[in-house]
Design a protein around this motif. Structure first.
Motif, short mmCIF file in Angstrom:
data_model
loop_
_atom_site.label_atom_id
_atom_site.label_comp_id
_atom_site.label_asym_id
_atom_site.label_seq_id
_atom_site.Cartn_x
_atom_site.Cartn_y
_atom_site.Cartn_z
N LEU A 141 1.05 -0.88 -0.08
CA LEU A 141 -0.07 -0.23 -0.17
C LEU A 141 1.02 1.41 0.03
O LEU A 141 2.32 1.44 0.54
N HIS A 142 0.02 2.06 -0.77
CA HIS A 142 0.80 3.67 -0.65
C HIS A 142 0.01 4.97 -0.43
O HIS A 142 -1.29 4.22 -0.63
N PRO A 143 0.19 5.55 1.08
CA PRO A 143 -0.65 6.38 1.38
C PRO A 143 -0.74 7.32 0.64
O PRO A 143 -0.04 7.92 -0.74
N MET A 144 -2.23 7.81 0.32
CA MET A 144 -2.95 8.80 -0.36
C MET A 144 -2.55 10.57 -0.23
O MET A 144 -2.21 10.87 1.64
N PRO A 145 -1.32 11.55 -1.39
CA PRO A 145 -1.03 12.28 -0.27
C PRO A 145 -2.13 13.50 0.00
O PRO A 145 -3.28 13.18 -0.45
N GLU A 146 -1.95 14.19 1.04
CA GLU A 146 -3.05 14.90 1.83
C GLU A 146 -4.06 15.92 1.15
O GLU A 146 -5.16 15.81 0.61
N SER A 147 -3.03 16.48 -0.05
CA SER A 147 -3.58 17.29 -1.58
C SER A 147 -4.48 17.11 -2.32
O SER A 147 -5.98 17.37 -3.28
N LEU A 148 -4.25 15.39 -2.00
CA LEU A 148 -5.82 14.90 -3.15
C LEU A 148 -6.26 13.33 -3.24
O LEU A 148 -6.50 12.86 -3.44
N ARG A 149 -6.30 14.11 -1.76
CA ARG A 149 -7.44 12.99 -1.38
C ARG A 149 -9.02 13.71 -1.30
O ARG A 149 -9.33 14.84 -1.78
N GLY A 150 -10.06 12.90 -1.59
CA GLY A 150 -11.30 13.64 -1.99
C GLY A 150 -12.21 12.98 -3.27
O GLY A 150 -11.15 12.28 -4.04
N GLU A 151 -13.86 12.61 -3.17
CA GLU A 151 -13.81 11.71 -4.49
C GLU A 151 -13.59 12.25 -5.55
O GLU A 151 -13.36 11.46 -6.48
N ASP A 152 -13.18 14.25 -5.79
CA ASP A 152 -13.71 14.14 -6.89
C ASP A 152 -11.95 14.37 -8.32
O ASP A 152 -11.56 14.21 -8.90
N ARG A 153 -11.25 13.23 -6.59
CA ARG A 153 -9.49 13.39 -6.36
C ARG A 153 -9.71 11.81 -7.93
O ARG A 153 -8.46 11.70 -7.95
N GLU A 154 -10.63 10.88 -7.33
CA GLU A 154 -9.86 9.84 -7.45
C GLU A 154 -9.53 9.72 -8.78
O GLU A 154 -8.83 8.86 -9.05
N ARG A 155 -10.35 10.21 -9.88
CA ARG A 155 -10.19 9.39 -10.94
C ARG A 155 -8.60 10.04 -11.65
O ARG A 155 -8.04 9.72 -12.31
N SER A 156 -8.23 11.11 -10.37
CA SER A 156 -6.93 11.26 -11.24
C SER A 156 -5.96 10.20 -10.86
O SER A 156 -4.86 10.02 -11.38
N LEU A 157 -6.78 9.50 -9.34
CA LEU A 157 -5.32 8.69 -8.85
C LEU A 157 -5.43 6.77 -9.82
O LEU A 157 -4.48 6.45 -9.65
N LEU A 158 -7.01 7.01 -9.65
CA LEU A 158 -7.30 5.29 -10.00
C LEU A 158 -5.77 5.07 -11.47
O LEU A 158 -5.17 4.17 -11.09
N PRO A 159 -5.43 5.90 -12.22
CA PRO A 159 -4.83 5.08 -13.61
C PRO A 159 -3.82 4.98 -12.98
O PRO A 159 -2.72 4.64 -13.95
N LEU A 160 -2.97 5.57 -11.81
CA LEU A 160 -1.30 5.03 -11.07
C LEU A 160 -1.31 4.17 -10.78
O LEU A 160 -0.34 3.94 -11.21
#
Ligand code: ZN
Ligand code: ZN
Length: 363
Positions: A141-160
């Protein structure tokens, strides 16, 4: 809990499956907030029995979520933490992990893949589910940075988790540098990741080859300076040469890696250039031919390979935080988990406008 299972040719279903639970002190249980359907899942969908998938096998390896519980030996994450998961389990300690090649870890196991890759007891976990048991949680697992939390940012994170890391892996292995020219073969999610990553690395000319108008529009939005929809190799070569001062590309990302795409790669790479193979067509018996005359006479290198787990997460998260990278447009659709079978049907049928489908188990 609910989870997606493979049932046979072109048949996947969301069913009741055993609850994920802590089985080893190094495990965590993660509540999945978003899971991807991957091009490699489509290979299972279209030929799962040939890969040894039995009816009832769980699918999915791309996910982000919230830690629900941890075993006694887990120190890096705690319940309530938002996390990205590597798509594969790795120990972080063996020779290969220490060299940055977690995909060769001695304890490597791929979520949602055939039971033969699973070394951690219990059932093979599939990410297209409400909950996941994550073995070796500290290094998987890898922690999500504080600034990228929130439902609206998940679409930017999942592809990583997979496709963006895979594209980045090919570009990195090929030594992509600012000012260079890159040709990307294929307009699926990994191809789009190649395009977007090439822009983030400062490539000056980025050509995407594909056959889907909607995806090629996305390629342009993500950084392509030229898109080509053609099946005529001579025409493709001519257009690439015109776009690269008659030289060809420093780097060719082959997101298909079959005989035809490899021929195109050799036709468009410049002398001294590198071809990165990231596709899986060879798994389906379509083995690409490296042109060994070309390799020798023009000093062509061939690289690529399986994504090394979460190796690129820190770098890619930093680029998302700084606004230099946003792979969200690769996800064309988001569906509730209950509609996962429709998501597979849309992706497998290459329905117009469909690139990659994300599932929301909580929706
Ligand atoms: Zn994947
Ligand atoms: Zn290891």
């Amino acid at each position: 809990m609910r989870g997606l299972t493979f049932q046979g040719l072109n048949d996947v279903r969301v069913e009741d499956v055993p609850d994920a639970s802590i089985e080893e002190p190094t495990d965590a249980v993660v509540r999945v907030t978003m899971a991807g359907i991957c091009g490699s899942d489509l290979h299972i969908y279209n030929a799962g029995e040939a890969f040894g998938f039995a009816p009832g096998s769980r699918l999915g390896h791309e996910f982000i979520g919230t830690v629900e519980a941890v075993g006694a030996d887990v120190t890096a994450v705690a319940p309530g933490d938002r996390v990205l998961s590597s798509c594969s389990v790795a120990c972080g300690e063996c020779t290969w992990c220490r060299e940055g090649l977690a995909s060769s870890c001695v304890r490597w196991s791929l979520f949602g893949w055939a039971p033969r890759t699973w070394q951690h007891g219990g059932s093979v976990q599939g990410a297209q589910s409400e909950l996941m048991r994550v073995p070796l949680a500290d290094t998987t697992l890898h922690p999500m940075p504080e600034s990228l939390r929130g439902e609206d940012r998940e679409r930017s994170l999942l592809p990583l988790v997979d496709v963006m890391s895979t594209g980045w892996h090919g570009l990195t292995a090929a030594g992509t540098a600012a000012g260079q020219s890159v040709v990307v073969i294929g307009d699926g999610a990994v191809g789009l990741a190649g395009v977007h990553g090439a822009r983030a690395k400062g490539a000056e000319r980025i050509v995407c080859l594909g056959h889907h108008a909607g995806r090629l529009e996305t390629a342009t939005a993500l950084g392509a300076t030229l898109v080509i929809d053609s099946r005529d190799d001579d025409e493709i070569t001519q257009l690439v040469m015109e776009h690269t001062s008659g030289e060809g590309a420093h780097v060719v990302i082959d997101s298909i890696s079959g005989p035809s795409s490899m021929a195109t790669a050799h036709a468009t790479v410049r002398p001294g250039g590198t071809i990165a193979c990231l596709g899986m067509d060879h798994f389906m018996g379509k083995t690409p031919n490296v042109n060994w005359f070309d390799q020798f006479l023009r000093n062509i290198s061939v690289t690529g390979g399986l994504v090394p787990g979460k190796r690129y997460f820190p770098e890619l998260l930093g680029l998302v935080e700084s606004g230099k990278l946003d792979p969200a447009p690769m996800l064309s659709h988001t569906l509730p988990l209950a509609e996962a079978a429709e998501g597979y049907r849309m992706m497998a049928g290459r329905v117009d406008g469909v690139t990659k489908v994300a599932l929301r188990p909580g929706a």
